[in-house]
Design an enzyme around this catalytic site. Structure first.
Site, PDB file in Angstrom:
ATOM      1  N   ASP A 180      32.273  41.282  37.410  1.00  0.00           N
ATOM      2  CA  ASP A 180      33.532  41.714  38.028  1.00  0.00           C
ATOM      3  C   ASP A 180      33.350  42.775  39.116  1.00  0.00           C
ATOM      4  O   ASP A 180      33.934  43.867  39.044  1.00  0.00           O
ATOM      5  CB  ASP A 180      34.513  42.231  36.972  1.00  0.00           C
TER       6      ASP A 180
ATOM      7  N   SER B 117      35.173  36.716  37.989  1.00  0.00           N
ATOM      8  CA  SER B 117      36.055  37.581  38.772  1.00  0.00           C
ATOM      9  C   SER B 117      35.289  38.462  39.756  1.00  0.00           C
ATOM     10  O   SER B 117      34.138  38.838  39.523  1.00  0.00           O
ATOM     11  CB  SER B 117      36.861  38.482  37.834  1.00  0.00           C
TER      12      SER B 117
ATOM     13  N   GLU C 182      35.741  45.441  31.603  1.00  0.00           N
ATOM     14  CA  GLU C 182      36.037  44.328  32.501  1.00  0.00           C
ATOM     15  C   GLU C 182      36.924  44.718  33.698  1.00  0.00           C
ATOM     16  O   GLU C 182      37.686  45.670  33.675  1.00  0.00           O
ATOM     17  CB  GLU C 182      36.719  43.170  31.757  1.00  0.00           C
TER      18      GLU C 182
ATOM     19  N   GLN D 214      40.926  33.286  39.285  1.00  0.00           N
ATOM     20  CA  GLN D 214      40.114  32.508  38.368  1.00  0.00           C
ATOM     21  C   GLN D 214      40.877  31.243  37.988  1.00  0.00           C
ATOM     22  O   GLN D 214      42.060  31.301  37.643  1.00  0.00           O
ATOM     23  CB  GLN D 214      39.794  33.334  37.131  1.00  0.00           C
TER      24      GLN D 214
ATOM     25  N   ASN E 238      43.646  32.478  35.597  1.00  0.00           N
ATOM     26  CA  ASN E 238      43.596  33.807  34.981  1.00  0.00           C
ATOM     27  C   ASN E 238      43.384  34.879  36.042  1.00  0.00           C
ATOM     28  O   ASN E 238      44.186  34.957  36.980  1.00  0.00           O
ATOM     29  CB  ASN E 238      42.632  33.884  33.786  1.00  0.00           C
ATOM     30  N   ASP E 239      42.372  35.713  35.973  1.00  0.00           N
ATOM     31  CA  ASP E 239      42.293  36.950  36.748  1.00  0.00           C
ATOM     32  C   ASP E 239      42.579  36.783  38.250  1.00  0.00           C
ATOM     33  O   ASP E 239      42.092  35.844  38.893  1.00  0.00           O
ATOM     34  CB  ASP E 239      40.897  37.562  36.638  1.00  0.00           C
TER      35      ASP E 239
END
Length: 441
Positions: A148, A87, A197, A45, A28-29
């Protein structure tokens, strides 16, 4: 670090051939994208042994050209590195202000953690990481929830800045400053309902000076000034980097800009695309885009265009010029195109036509509504009577750009075939199709 990846030729039907995806597992991120000594580093991620979100690691890939990526061993592993490895961002400490250097390499310092920020650092060019201060949290926000961290250099204030998402009194970003990357002082808070986020904070050239762009995981952003501790927006109304339904797990989320790029003032961004999956992998990254600020009647806006390094993938090119097309002749124009990985550039007279676009032989169309002056619902006015479209089509990924990046849209879908369609009569100034090779060796 471990390398828990199965063998693969990256050739599954919907696996992008020029969009990065992890060799295996969940992605993901985008995390801590940066450049160091000829190498671009992309961390992300990662759940290496799962096809769904699970215990987070930091995956790692490298490139020498921002286009061809090579999978590397896991960079941050919860079995080795403490805390929630969620993240975050990273920088190259070229001045050794943190005092962590112990060899020839400049330290690469990355920031992660939830409800407080932890530091990890690499002394071997970004491949393996040590934990700073046994996992002590160097930032402890007062908010109930935070995560984050993204770190950036402020060349005017001559210190480091950090922006962290938190929910103190609602969504927003907390700003901190540091002289040495280790000790951080709270500076200010910018509160906005939309700012949820994965914040990013980046300085961009604008009309002989500079402005700062503050964005959230959704790609929503505002442009403003930064005095070293406090962000001052030019407008409280947010815009969008990517004009789609941006959300976690969608076609565009959690973009970050690269740190320490070798070209002054260049801004390169990548994001997570979460709607694509194969038998051994889930998720991919968007193709990198160059971002810049452009003056519009409504104020400065960020425009995004594919990085020019994409030209290194072009294997063959076909061009059609100066055609006047009705519905039947438009449909015939591209009927022999069989490619599923390509770049398409079109310049079309936006006058005297109601609607036109490209069908990808699925349930997906890229549509320009000339009467509404909108590209797939995003406002796009002709420039000197012309509309310019650019499509990146990559099996399971589609990215659409209008008028040199005034519109930027990212989607995960399966693209098979290509057809130009028009309602009325269309004057095609030029259409160029570049077939693109695979980045996988």
């Amino acid at each position: 670090m471990s390398f828990p990846y199965p063998a693969t030729d990256y050739q599954e039907d919907n696996r992008g051939q020029f969009h990065f995806s992890s060799r295996g597992g969940w992605m993901n991120d985008v995390n801590a994208p940066l450049y160091y000594r000829g190498v671009y580093h992309l961390y992300y991620q990662h759940a290496p042994n799962s096809l769904v979100w699970d215990t987070m690691h930091w995956g790692h890939a490298t490139s020498t050209d921002l286009v061809h990526w090579q999978q590397k061993p896991i960079a941050l592993d919860p079995g080795v590195h403490p805390g929630d490895l969620w993240s975050g961002g990273g920088v190259v400490d070229t001045g050794n202000v943190a005092g962590l250097k112990s060899g020839d390499d400049d330290p690469i310092v990355v920031f992660s953690g939830t409800n407080g920020v932890q530091i990890f650092y690499s002394l071997d060019g970004g491949n393996t990481f040590k934990t700073f201060a046994d996992g002590k949290k160097v930032v402890k926000p007062n908010a109930r929830t935070s995560r984050d961290p993204k770190v950036f250099w402020d060349p005017v204030a001559m210190h480091w800045g950090m922006v962290v998402w938190s929910d103190e009194g609602g969504n927003g970003a907390d700003f901190y400053t540091s002289e040495n990357l280790l000790d951080w002082t709270f500076g200010s808070r910018y509160q906005a309902d939309w700012l949820f986020e994965c914040p990013d904070m980046v300085r961009m050239p604008f009309e002989g000076g500079y402005k700062w762009v503050l964005s959230a995981g959704s790609g929503e952003y505002v442009v403003g000034d930064f005095d070293g501790t406090t962000f001052h927006p030019l407008s409280r109304t947010q815009q969008k980097l990517n004009q789609t339904d941006t959300h976690a797990g969608g076609g565009y989320y959690a973009a970050l800009t690269f740190a320490n790029l070798p070209v002054k003032d260049r801004v390169v961004s990548m994001a997570w695309q979460g709607e694509n999956q194969g038998t051994i992998w889930t998720g991919n990254a968007t193709f990198p885009v160059d971002q810049r600020l452009k003056r519009t009647p409504d104020g400065p806006r960020v425009v995004s265009t594919p990085i020019p390094e994409i030209a290194t993938l072009r294997t063959s090119t076909r061009t059609w010029q100066d055609r006047t097309l009705d519905s039947a002749s438009a449909k015939q124009l591209l009927e022999d195109v069989k490619a599923d990985t390509y770049e398409l550039e079109a310049t079309i007279d936006g006058q005297n036509v109601q609607r036109f676009g490209f069908r990808l032989k699925t349930d997906r169309q890229v549509v320009y509504d000339a009467e509404a002056q909108a590209l797939d619902g995003a406002a796009l006015k002709p420039q000197q009577g012309k509309v310019r479209l650019r499509l990146l089509v990559d099996r399971g990924q589609l990215e659409v750009f209008g008028n040199d990046g005034e519109v930027y849209q990212s989607y995960n879908l399966h693209c098979d075939g290509l057809e130009l369609f028009v309602d009325g009569t269309l004057k095609l100034e030029s259409l160029t199709l570049h077939e693109l090779s695979s980045i996988w060796g």
